[in-house]
Design an enzyme around this catalytic site. Sequence first.
Site, mmCIF file in Angstrom:
data_model
loop_
_atom_site.group_PDB
_atom_site.id
_atom_site.type_symbol
_atom_site.label_atom_id
_atom_site.label_comp_id
_atom_site.label_asym_id
_atom_site.label_seq_id
_atom_site.Cartn_x
_atom_site.Cartn_y
_atom_site.Cartn_z
ATOM 1 N N CYS A 102 -13.749 0.636 -15.870
ATOM 2 C CA CYS A 102 -14.149 1.935 -15.898
ATOM 3 C C CYS A 102 -13.149 2.936 -15.633
ATOM 4 O O CYS A 102 -13.516 3.698 -14.853
ATOM 5 C CB CYS A 102 -15.471 1.998 -14.678
ATOM 6 S SG CYS A 102 -16.658 3.187 -14.722
ATOM 7 N N CYS A 135 -16.331 -0.878 -21.254
ATOM 8 C CA CYS A 135 -17.625 -1.592 -20.851
ATOM 9 C C CYS A 135 -17.612 -2.868 -21.384
ATOM 10 O O CYS A 135 -17.567 -3.973 -20.657
ATOM 11 C CB CYS A 135 -18.860 -0.767 -21.145
ATOM 12 S SG CYS A 135 -18.689 0.973 -20.768
ATOM 13 N N GLU A 191 0.780 -1.348 -0.094
ATOM 14 C CA GLU A 191 0.187 0.011 0.003
ATOM 15 C C GLU A 191 0.945 1.161 0.094
ATOM 16 O O GLU A 191 0.510 2.181 -0.654
ATOM 17 C CB GLU A 191 -0.868 -0.191 1.261
ATOM 18 C CG GLU A 191 -2.103 -1.035 1.275
ATOM 19 C CD GLU A 191 -2.950 -0.813 0.007
ATOM 20 O OE1 GLU A 191 -3.378 0.565 -0.262
ATOM 21 O OE2 GLU A 191 -3.503 -1.498 -0.862
ATOM 22 N N ASP A 215 -11.376 5.186 -3.453
ATOM 23 C CA ASP A 215 -10.277 6.146 -4.105
ATOM 24 C C ASP A 215 -10.896 6.661 -5.305
ATOM 25 O O ASP A 215 -12.246 6.627 -5.662
ATOM 26 C CB ASP A 215 -9.160 5.182 -4.387
ATOM 27 C CG ASP A 215 -9.499 4.310 -5.325
ATOM 28 O OD1 ASP A 215 -10.647 3.939 -5.756
ATOM 29 O OD2 ASP A 215 -8.448 3.149 -5.689
ATOM 30 N N CYS A 248 -17.894 -5.458 -18.551
ATOM 31 C CA CYS A 248 -18.260 -4.989 -17.132
ATOM 32 C C CYS A 248 -19.471 -5.635 -16.570
ATOM 33 O O CYS A 248 -20.484 -5.961 -17.294
ATOM 34 C CB CYS A 248 -18.506 -3.393 -17.500
ATOM 35 S SG CYS A 248 -19.197 -2.677 -16.037
ATOM 36 N N TYR A 278 -6.982 6.487 4.415
ATOM 37 C CA TYR A 278 -7.167 5.365 3.228
ATOM 38 C C TYR A 278 -6.132 4.003 3.467
ATOM 39 O O TYR A 278 -6.767 3.087 3.338
ATOM 40 C CB TYR A 278 -6.760 5.948 1.951
ATOM 41 C CG TYR A 278 -6.963 5.344 0.696
ATOM 42 C CD1 TYR A 278 -7.885 5.154 -0.050
ATOM 43 C CD2 TYR A 278 -5.716 4.376 0.293
ATOM 44 C CE1 TYR A 278 -8.060 4.398 -1.242
ATOM 45 C CE2 TYR A 278 -5.941 3.562 -0.644
ATOM 46 C CZ TYR A 278 -7.063 3.656 -1.537
ATOM 47 O OH TYR A 278 -7.250 2.720 -2.630
#
Length: 362
Positions: A252, A258, A101, A204, A263, A186
């Site tokens: 996305c 898509c 992270e 995010d 998607c 976060y």
Amino acid sequence: MSKRDGLPVDADRPAGTAGPADAVRPAGTVTPKPRTAEGPAMTDGGEAVDGSDDTDATAGGDHLPADVGGVREALVSWYEAGHRDYPWRETTDPYAILVSEVMSQQTQLDRVVEPWREFLDRWPTVEALAAADRSEVVGFWTDHSLGYNNRAKYLHQAAGQVLTEHDGEFPTTPEGLQELMGVGPYTANAVASFAFDEGDAVVDTNVKRVLYRAFGVPDDDGEFERVANDLMPSGESRTWNNAVMELGGVVCGTAPRCDEAGCPWREWCKAYESGDFTAPDVPKQPSFEGSRRQMRGRVVSVLREYDELPLDELGPRIRVDYSPDGEHGREWLRDLLSDLADDGLVETAEDGECETVARLRR
């Protein structure tokens, strides 16, 4: 500003137009099913909803579709069927996840893989990192171009805190993890989710883009967090947060993929229905007016409104220039429906009069 997949993420990751279905509605034949003021709740397609899977999502009901259970199942199934194989997704070790992270705060994920592996080869445990010379940790960070050197310093300090203040055990909650040096809201939530399945919904820039486009969530941080948490299944933050971030990262994006990426939310997505793919981080509409993608979106939108439609009643609702035997006629529409059927979104059948009808696949 922090970044994930090359896109800015929330600043809380610090150190420390009209729907196309209404474009043309030929007179007669089929009319939309009316909504009911009494009895079971109804979807926009007129389907009764028993709420069996959605009892924990009522707070987000003003933005989320009625079929929240279907939305959840579609995303998780899509993610589990295949996703990017980052090594930190294969572990629940909070130390390894924290390192990933911190490294990814300003570096694309693909570029983090090798430095992450090398870092853990050199300092495989939180004890090893705490015992390391700080200058060596900062030097590693610099050599691998991982962004601000303060992040390396804070990571080293956090390792020491885990040993001296937490008896070598990482806190398991976002609140506890924020006590560590350089761990903001976060990052704390991400580690709690991916290591302990104890996090809230991660929000995010990618997730905001998804929620804004799919469900029309307004560009407001509080609303994004509220809807994201209402949508996340209880006790499943690890899988869910990985899945929704994957959706924003590979499907996305600023230029949506898509259909190309399959998607799983096309059936419910407001942007896919309307063709408007602007977002808080995409102020200018991506260019595909009149494209096949837009036509596919219109088919899904129209079939959500009706039980089923014969081709010659569906076609004029998709294109104003539809003509059964013309360039954009039955063959064009059959080809479009075939693509959508291959993606598991629609199905076609012959009715009693040997006429082809189309409907959404349920």
